[in-house]
Design a protein around this motif. Structure first.
Motif, PDB file in Angstrom:
ATOM      1  N   THR A  32      -6.400  42.262  28.911  1.00  0.00           N
ATOM      2  CA  THR A  32      -7.327  42.008  30.247  1.00  0.00           C
ATOM      3  C   THR A  32      -6.346  42.099  31.497  1.00  0.00           C
ATOM      4  O   THR A  32      -6.719  42.562  32.492  1.00  0.00           O
ATOM      5  CB  THR A  32      -7.744  40.571  30.131  1.00  0.00           C
ATOM      6  OG1 THR A  32      -8.916  41.006  28.874  1.00  0.00           O
ATOM      7  CG2 THR A  32      -8.840  40.461  31.177  1.00  0.00           C
ATOM      8  N   LEU A  33      -5.119  41.495  31.519  1.00  0.00           N
ATOM      9  CA  LEU A  33      -4.081  41.336  32.787  1.00  0.00           C
ATOM     10  C   LEU A  33      -3.781  43.041  32.890  1.00  0.00           C
ATOM     11  O   LEU A  33      -3.760  43.368  34.077  1.00  0.00           O
ATOM     12  CB  LEU A  33      -3.184  40.575  32.373  1.00  0.00           C
ATOM     13  CG  LEU A  33      -3.205  39.028  32.621  1.00  0.00           C
ATOM     14  CD1 LEU A  33      -2.425  38.264  31.869  1.00  0.00           C
ATOM     15  CD2 LEU A  33      -3.206  38.705  34.246  1.00  0.00           C
ATOM     16  N   GLY A  34      -3.773  43.758  32.066  1.00  0.00           N
ATOM     17  CA  GLY A  34      -3.355  45.123  32.226  1.00  0.00           C
ATOM     18  C   GLY A  34      -4.436  45.876  33.058  1.00  0.00           C
ATOM     19  O   GLY A  34      -4.520  46.757  33.860  1.00  0.00           O
ATOM     20  N   LEU A  35      -5.864  45.495  32.539  1.00  0.00           N
ATOM     21  CA  LEU A  35      -6.999  46.327  33.015  1.00  0.00           C
ATOM     22  C   LEU A  35      -7.440  45.698  34.200  1.00  0.00           C
ATOM     23  O   LEU A  35      -7.684  46.459  35.312  1.00  0.00           O
ATOM     24  CB  LEU A  35      -8.435  45.751  32.025  1.00  0.00           C
ATOM     25  CG  LEU A  35      -8.371  46.490  30.773  1.00  0.00           C
ATOM     26  CD1 LEU A  35      -9.396  45.657  29.647  1.00  0.00           C
ATOM     27  CD2 LEU A  35      -8.577  47.817  30.794  1.00  0.00           C
ATOM     28  N   VAL A  36      -7.048  44.553  34.798  1.00  0.00           N
ATOM     29  CA  VAL A  36      -7.273  44.101  36.045  1.00  0.00           C
ATOM     30  C   VAL A  36      -6.159  44.667  36.940  1.00  0.00           C
ATOM     31  O   VAL A  36      -6.629  45.089  38.094  1.00  0.00           O
ATOM     32  CB  VAL A  36      -7.017  42.496  36.109  1.00  0.00           C
ATOM     33  CG1 VAL A  36      -7.019  42.035  37.508  1.00  0.00           C
ATOM     34  CG2 VAL A  36      -8.015  41.825  35.361  1.00  0.00           C
ATOM     35  N   ARG A  37      -4.962  44.908  36.625  1.00  0.00           N
ATOM     36  CA  ARG A  37      -4.055  45.541  37.524  1.00  0.00           C
ATOM     37  C   ARG A  37      -4.425  47.242  37.769  1.00  0.00           C
ATOM     38  O   ARG A  37      -4.419  47.719  38.593  1.00  0.00           O
ATOM     39  CB  ARG A  37      -2.641  45.596  36.880  1.00  0.00           C
ATOM     40  CG  ARG A  37      -2.167  44.217  37.208  1.00  0.00           C
ATOM     41  CD  ARG A  37      -0.622  44.092  37.042  1.00  0.00           C
ATOM     42  NE  ARG A  37      -0.108  42.959  37.765  1.00  0.00           N
ATOM     43  CZ  ARG A  37       0.163  41.711  36.951  1.00  0.00           C
ATOM     44  NH1 ARG A  37      -0.168  41.775  35.703  1.00  0.00           N
ATOM     45  NH2 ARG A  37       0.503  40.710  37.575  1.00  0.00           N
ATOM     46  N   GLN A  38      -5.071  47.726  36.640  1.00  0.00           N
ATOM     47  CA  GLN A  38      -5.516  49.096  36.459  1.00  0.00           C
ATOM     48  C   GLN A  38      -6.818  49.296  37.713  1.00  0.00           C
ATOM     49  O   GLN A  38      -6.737  50.505  38.304  1.00  0.00           O
ATOM     50  CB  GLN A  38      -5.700  49.517  35.225  1.00  0.00           C
ATOM     51  CG  GLN A  38      -6.397  51.034  35.073  1.00  0.00           C
ATOM     52  CD  GLN A  38      -6.770  51.507  33.594  1.00  0.00           C
ATOM     53  OE1 GLN A  38      -7.537  50.761  33.176  1.00  0.00           O
ATOM     54  NE2 GLN A  38      -6.060  52.400  32.882  1.00  0.00           N
ATOM     55  N   HIS A  39      -7.597  48.352  37.543  1.00  0.00           N
ATOM     56  CA  HIS A  39      -8.731  48.433  38.495  1.00  0.00           C
ATOM     57  C   HIS A  39      -8.544  47.617  39.925  1.00  0.00           C
ATOM     58  O   HIS A  39      -9.416  47.563  40.484  1.00  0.00           O
ATOM     59  CB  HIS A  39      -9.948  47.672  37.900  1.00  0.00           C
ATOM     60  CG  HIS A  39     -10.500  48.466  36.717  1.00  0.00           C
ATOM     61  ND1 HIS A  39      -9.966  48.285  35.595  1.00  0.00           N
ATOM     62  CD2 HIS A  39     -11.271  49.406  36.692  1.00  0.00           C
ATOM     63  CE1 HIS A  39     -10.592  49.337  34.626  1.00  0.00           C
ATOM     64  NE2 HIS A  39     -11.564  49.871  35.386  1.00  0.00           N
ATOM     65  N   ALA A  40      -7.222  47.020  40.247  1.00  0.00           N
ATOM     66  CA  ALA A  40      -6.914  46.626  41.360  1.00  0.00           C
ATOM     67  C   ALA A  40      -7.457  46.884  42.604  1.00  0.00           C
ATOM     68  O   ALA A  40      -8.301  46.296  43.443  1.00  0.00           O
ATOM     69  CB  ALA A  40      -5.560  46.263  41.447  1.00  0.00           C
ATOM     70  N   ALA A  41      -7.313  48.309  42.659  1.00  0.00           N
ATOM     71  CA  ALA A  41      -7.865  49.171  44.056  1.00  0.00           C
ATOM     72  C   ALA A  41      -9.322  49.020  44.029  1.00  0.00           C
ATOM     73  O   ALA A  41      -9.886  48.762  45.079  1.00  0.00           O
ATOM     74  CB  ALA A  41      -7.216  50.450  44.342  1.00  0.00           C
ATOM     75  N   GLN A  42     -10.127  49.228  42.982  1.00  0.00           N
ATOM     76  CA  GLN A  42     -11.325  49.485  42.954  1.00  0.00           C
ATOM     77  C   GLN A  42     -12.168  47.903  43.160  1.00  0.00           C
ATOM     78  O   GLN A  42     -13.086  47.991  43.976  1.00  0.00           O
ATOM     79  CB  GLN A  42     -11.731  49.875  41.568  1.00  0.00           C
ATOM     80  CG  GLN A  42     -13.345  49.974  41.105  1.00  0.00           C
ATOM     81  CD  GLN A  42     -13.715  50.445  39.910  1.00  0.00           C
ATOM     82  OE1 GLN A  42     -12.806  50.648  39.117  1.00  0.00           O
ATOM     83  NE2 GLN A  42     -14.789  49.929  39.323  1.00  0.00           N
ATOM     84  N   TRP A  43     -11.344  46.865  42.782  1.00  0.00           N
ATOM     85  CA  TRP A  43     -12.079  45.693  42.778  1.00  0.00           C
ATOM     86  C   TRP A  43     -11.591  44.836  44.277  1.00  0.00           C
ATOM     87  O   TRP A  43     -11.614  43.693  44.369  1.00  0.00           O
ATOM     88  CB  TRP A  43     -11.721  44.830  41.643  1.00  0.00           C
ATOM     89  CG  TRP A  43     -12.306  45.374  40.511  1.00  0.00           C
ATOM     90  CD1 TRP A  43     -13.436  46.194  40.415  1.00  0.00           C
ATOM     91  CD2 TRP A  43     -11.860  45.100  39.005  1.00  0.00           C
ATOM     92  NE1 TRP A  43     -13.863  46.576  39.053  1.00  0.00           N
ATOM     93  CE2 TRP A  43     -12.652  45.825  38.230  1.00  0.00           C
ATOM     94  CE3 TRP A  43     -11.145  44.183  38.537  1.00  0.00           C
ATOM     95  CZ2 TRP A  43     -12.773  45.749  36.983  1.00  0.00           C
ATOM     96  CZ3 TRP A  43     -10.739  44.003  36.879  1.00  0.00           C
ATOM     97  CH2 TRP A  43     -11.914  44.772  36.330  1.00  0.00           C
ATOM     98  N   GLN A  44     -10.440  45.759  44.706  1.00  0.00           N
ATOM     99  CA  GLN A  44      -9.960  45.141  46.105  1.00  0.00           C
ATOM    100  C   GLN A  44      -9.085  43.862  45.931  1.00  0.00           C
ATOM    101  O   GLN A  44      -9.303  42.792  46.364  1.00  0.00           O
ATOM    102  CB  GLN A  44     -11.037  44.821  47.287  1.00  0.00           C
ATOM    103  CG  GLN A  44     -11.715  46.097  47.639  1.00  0.00           C
ATOM    104  CD  GLN A  44     -12.707  45.738  48.730  1.00  0.00           C
ATOM    105  OE1 GLN A  44     -12.869  44.916  49.460  1.00  0.00           O
ATOM    106  NE2 GLN A  44     -13.896  46.480  48.465  1.00  0.00           N
TER     107      GLN A  44
END
Length: 285
Positions: free
Chosen positions: A114-126
């Motif tokens: 999950t931590l990797g996924l949050v970093r992967q989507h960081a730009a998308q989720w601002q």
């Protein structure tokens, strides 16, 4: 959304269907872990937190230690990611009166992923990829310590680009954590109360993220020694740590209203997050 794109690693064969305990928001028999993303309300600080509910690695208290926590965090401008990790037997737990350690701690796999996924989507989720933390309660507090000390490599075979990104939290918050003190299973009358070693699955280093700990001294489920043992290890490793202990509060209080002083803990967390530069400018010293 599911956190695994295909087959879940180390899946339990013939897993029971997921269910919710009657009259509650407590989930059990979770075999397909998911994360739910809550956007910040109003001002976006750029910070994000992954939330680990407690439940003894048997069930998940998805409301008092999940959605209610997300309501608080999003109101403070923090993106909240609520992780419904696998249970039961996905981390250290009690089985027939004894401590049981599964061969593979699958809850830790879910947390790393999950931590990797949050970093992967960081730009998308601002989200600022350098302001992603974790907060956990009870068994979720143990998961906070586990993911804070197991980030040099994944505990599963990487499946995609998300697993190439760091699973190290930038900061960590553990409330009334369990399964940390090495002597918790010993007989209360004879165990060495002065021996504050951690259990061997938690190995603190100087790279463990800044940590906030909070617990009540009258906690009859996970004794205050859990936080004390982790605090001592963090201090010895030079990890910036803040700990608050209260005389009363018991266990699993979450954000529920109380007249006890421990009820002010969210304010303490917010001040700490400002101090370390997550919600505001980082202070020197």
């Amino acid at each position: 959304m599911p956190i695994w794109p295909g087959t879940v690693p180390d899946a339990v064969p013939d897993a029971k269907p997921e269910s919710v305990l009657p009259g509650s928001a407590t989930a059990t028999d979770v075999s397909r872990p998911t994360m739910t993303v809550y956007a910040p309300v109003g001002h976006n600080t750029g910070a994000a937190m992954v939330v680990f509910p407690g439940g003894g690695y048997k069930v998940l208290a998805m409301d008092i230690e999940g959605t209610e926590i997300c309501d608080w965090l999003t109101s403070r401008g923090v993106t909240c990611v609520l992780l419904k990790y696998r249970v039961p037997s996905s981390g250290p737990t009690w089985e027939k009166g004894h401590r049981y350690y599964p061969k593979v701690q699958t809850a830790l796999q879910d947390a790393q992923r999950t931590l990797g996924l949050v970093r992967q989507h960081a730009a998308q989720w601002q989200v600022d990829p350098h302001k992603i933390g974790v907060i956990g309660f009870s068994a979720g507090g143990h998961l906070v310590a586990a993911v804070s000390t197991h980030f040099l490599q994944r505990t599963y075979t990487p499946v995609d680009d998300a697993d190439k990104l760091s699973s190290r939290p930038d900061f960590a918050i553990a409330l009334y954590p369990g399964h940390l003190w090495a002597n918790e299973d010993e007989d209360r009358a004879t165990r060495n109360e002065a021996d504050m070693r951690l259990r061997p699955d938690i190995t603190v280093t100087a790279d463990t993220p800044p940590t906030f700990l909070l617990q009540a001294e009258d906690d009859q489920v996970d004794g205050v020694e859990q936080s004390l043992a982790y605090y001592i290890a963090l201090q010895k490793a030079g990890v910036p740590t803040e700990m608050h202990l209260y005389a009363q509060g018991n266990h699993a209080f979450g954000l529920r209203q109380t007249k006890l002083p421990i009820g002010s803990w969210p304010t303490l967390v917010e001040r700490w997050l400002n101090t370390i530069g997550v919600l505001g400018p980082k202070k020197d010293g």
